[in-house]
Design a protein around this motif. Structure first.
Motif, short mmCIF file in Angstrom:
data_model
loop_
_atom_site.label_atom_id
_atom_site.label_comp_id
_atom_site.label_asym_id
_atom_site.label_seq_id
_atom_site.Cartn_x
_atom_site.Cartn_y
_atom_site.Cartn_z
N ALA A 176 0.83 -1.20 0.00
CA ALA A 176 0.00 0.00 0.00
C ALA A 176 0.87 1.25 0.00
N LEU A 177 1.97 1.22 0.74
CA LEU A 177 2.88 2.36 0.77
C LEU A 177 3.52 2.57 -0.60
N VAL A 178 3.91 1.49 -1.27
CA VAL A 178 4.48 1.60 -2.61
C VAL A 178 3.47 2.22 -3.57
N ALA A 179 2.23 1.75 -3.52
CA ALA A 179 1.19 2.29 -4.41
C ALA A 179 0.91 3.76 -4.11
N LEU A 180 0.92 4.12 -2.83
CA LEU A 180 0.65 5.51 -2.45
C LEU A 180 1.77 6.43 -2.92
N VAL A 181 3.02 6.01 -2.73
CA VAL A 181 4.16 6.83 -3.16
C VAL A 181 4.13 7.01 -4.67
N ASP A 182 3.80 5.96 -5.40
CA ASP A 182 3.70 6.05 -6.86
C ASP A 182 2.67 7.11 -7.26
N ALA A 183 1.51 7.05 -6.61
CA ALA A 183 0.44 7.99 -6.95
C ALA A 183 0.81 9.42 -6.60
N LEU A 184 1.41 9.63 -5.43
CA LEU A 184 1.78 10.99 -5.02
C LEU A 184 2.89 11.56 -5.90
N ARG A 185 3.79 10.72 -6.35
CA ARG A 185 4.91 11.19 -7.16
C ARG A 185 4.44 11.75 -8.49
N ARG A 186 3.37 11.18 -9.02
CA ARG A 186 2.86 11.61 -10.33
C ARG A 186 1.66 12.53 -10.21
N TRP A 187 1.29 12.93 -8.98
CA TRP A 187 0.09 13.74 -8.77
C TRP A 187 0.24 15.08 -9.49
N GLY A 188 -0.75 15.40 -10.33
CA GLY A 188 -0.77 16.68 -11.02
C GLY A 188 0.17 16.82 -12.18
N GLN A 189 0.93 15.79 -12.49
CA GLN A 189 1.86 15.85 -13.61
C GLN A 189 1.22 15.29 -14.87
N PRO A 190 1.69 15.73 -16.04
CA PRO A 190 1.11 15.22 -17.28
C PRO A 190 1.36 13.72 -17.44
N THR A 191 0.49 13.08 -18.18
CA THR A 191 0.61 11.65 -18.41
C THR A 191 1.91 11.33 -19.14
N GLU A 192 2.62 10.36 -18.63
CA GLU A 192 3.89 9.97 -19.26
C GLU A 192 3.64 9.16 -20.53
N ILE A 193 4.64 9.17 -21.38
CA ILE A 193 4.63 8.29 -22.55
C ILE A 193 5.78 7.32 -22.39
N SER A 194 5.65 6.18 -23.03
CA SER A 194 6.71 5.17 -22.91
C SER A 194 7.97 5.66 -23.60
N ALA A 195 9.10 5.29 -23.01
CA ALA A 195 10.40 5.64 -23.58
C ALA A 195 11.34 4.46 -23.39
N SER A 196 10.92 3.33 -23.92
CA SER A 196 11.66 2.09 -23.71
C SER A 196 13.04 2.15 -24.35
N PRO A 197 14.08 1.76 -23.60
CA PRO A 197 15.42 1.70 -24.19
C PRO A 197 15.67 0.39 -24.94
N ILE A 198 14.65 -0.48 -24.96
CA ILE A 198 14.80 -1.81 -25.56
C ILE A 198 13.97 -1.89 -26.84
#
Length: 411
Positions: free
Chosen positions: A377-399
């Motif tokens: 739950a802590l991992v999921a919460l930190v993930d959500a807070l880190r991206r809060w209010g930021q634009p949606t990311e796009i994939s940038a795969s190095p592979i």
């Protein structure tokens, strides 16, 4: 892509990336298979020491054999047109053989070893032969031909393990499976023909991504099935009800963590890759770990719901904590495959579980499951807070970002 006889079997560029109903039907055999794998793992709950290690290794071997069958099938339907009757026949035949493997799996290392091995070899040998014949004069026919040669090389080991003394079965099958996985990794090299590494295959990448996501959901569905069946079959009590709720919350957190950003953008990453086969080869290993981690974690659910405040058993930590830890390791890999970076929140969660493990060895199973759920739950919460209010990311795969320079039409 080369034209000619057999070219109608190849996936056209405009082919849909979605799985067909036949493929979803095929997955039903693996619902049964994964349930049987979980049951074998659960049977190790009372084992300790070397018995636990060998029992886990035996079940892991059977799971890896099943995974190779499913993974090969996913690549076949991403490479060839699944609406073609011959490909549909191949999928249905594979489904039947997989179902045989599933029903024999509980005793596949004992008296049902022969039907398990024969069903496995029927897929590994007969299926590529059928595809090679259907391709007729097309250059790609050399790829399934390679698969047949390597499968025939490992077949004596599978049969010797099934027919020989019981104490030789595990080592012989370990070597046989290692040969099959090594062939897959190296591209089934043969003299004069070279290699055909899957990373350079022309495939429908979005379709393969879709199949990986579906297999993860199937594994999660199996964990939900375990939660429901175990709780409904036990005497009702407040302790078991609490374990039931925490187990469900843990599965929901696994779903959330997987699909948050990286898992959700898996299809986009494949679509943007110049060489989707290369990304697919790496992601296949990652999803093997993810599916295995979910199955192992589900065994922990069963043990906790049955004995939420029973005696502490250190061996149970292999399932209660080991499964979620393996999931976080695989999720770190997935994060890198999609975005080219490592998630610090997942690493923190992994370290937290590792540090808690010694203390949990002396606590009731319910305490261990609750700690795991809290960390996730802590991992999921930190993930959500880190991206809060930021634009949606796009994939940038190095592979797989390079454009394929393969000139051989066999690829």
């Amino acid at each position: 892509m080369a034209a000619g006889r057999g070219a109608e079997l190849l996936r056209p560029p405009v082919s849909s990336g979605r799985a067909t109903f036949l493929e979803l039907f095929f997955d039903l055999a693996f619902v049964v298979a994964l349930t049987r794998v979980s049951q074998r793992f659960a049977g190790l709950g009372d084992d300790t020491g070397w018995a636990l290690v060998t029992g886990f290794g035996r079940t892991l071997l059977l799971f890896l054999a099943l995974w190779l069958i499913w993974s090969h099938t996913a690549w076949i339907t991403s490479r060839y047109e699944p609406e073609q009757p011959i490909i549909q026949a191949v999928v249905v035949g594979t489904m039947f053989a997989s179902l045989i493997m599933a029903v024999t799996l509980p005793r596949a290392m004992e008296e049902r070893a022969l039907p398990f091995a024969v069903a496995y070899l029927m897929v590994m040998v007969v299926r590529p032969l059928v595809v090679a014949v259907a391709l007729r004069g097309h250059p790609r026919r050399l790829v399934p031909f390679r698969l047949v040669v390597w499968a025939l090389a490992s077949a004596p080991l599978w049969l010797a393990g099934a027919l020989g003394p019981d104490h030789l079965r595990l080592p012989l099958w370990v070597v046989a499976l290692a040969v099959d996985y090594l062939a897959w990794t190296l591209g089934w090299p043969l003299p004069w023909l070279g290699v055909a590494k899957v990373g350079r295959w022309r495939i429908a990448g979005t379709h393969l991504a879709d199949r990986y996501q579906q297999m993860f959901l199937i594994a999660l569905g199996e964990s939900i099935l375990v939660i429901g069946v175990v709780f409904s079959g036990a005497d009702y009590s407040a302790e078991r009800a609490a374990a039931f709720a925490v187990a469900f919350a843990t599965s929901a957190l696994l779903w959330r963590i997987y699909f948050y950003r990286a898992g959700l953008l898996l299809t986009e990453a494949f679509d943007r890759a110049g060489m989707p086969g290369r990304l697919g080869a790496v992601s296949e290993r990652t999803h093997l770990l993810i599916v295995l981690s979910v199955l192992v974690t589900a065994v922990g659910y069963e043990l906790v719901i049955d004995h939420p405040f029973g005696q502490a058993r250190p061996g149970w930590l292999l399932f209660l904590v080991g499964g979620p830890m393996l999931f976080l390791v695989a999720r770190v890999r997935l994060q890198y495959e999609i975005f080219g970076r490592v998630s610090h929140s997942h690493l923190i969660g992994l370290v937290a579980l590792l540090l808690c493990t010694p203390a949990l060895a002396q606590r009731a199973p319910m305490v261990g499951l609750s700690v795991v759920a809290a960390v996730l739950a802590l991992v999921a919460l930190v993930d959500a807070l880190r991206r809060w209010g930021q634009p949606t990311e796009i994939s940038a795969s190095p592979i797989g970002g390079e454009t394929s320079d393969v000139g051989d039409s066999e690829a």
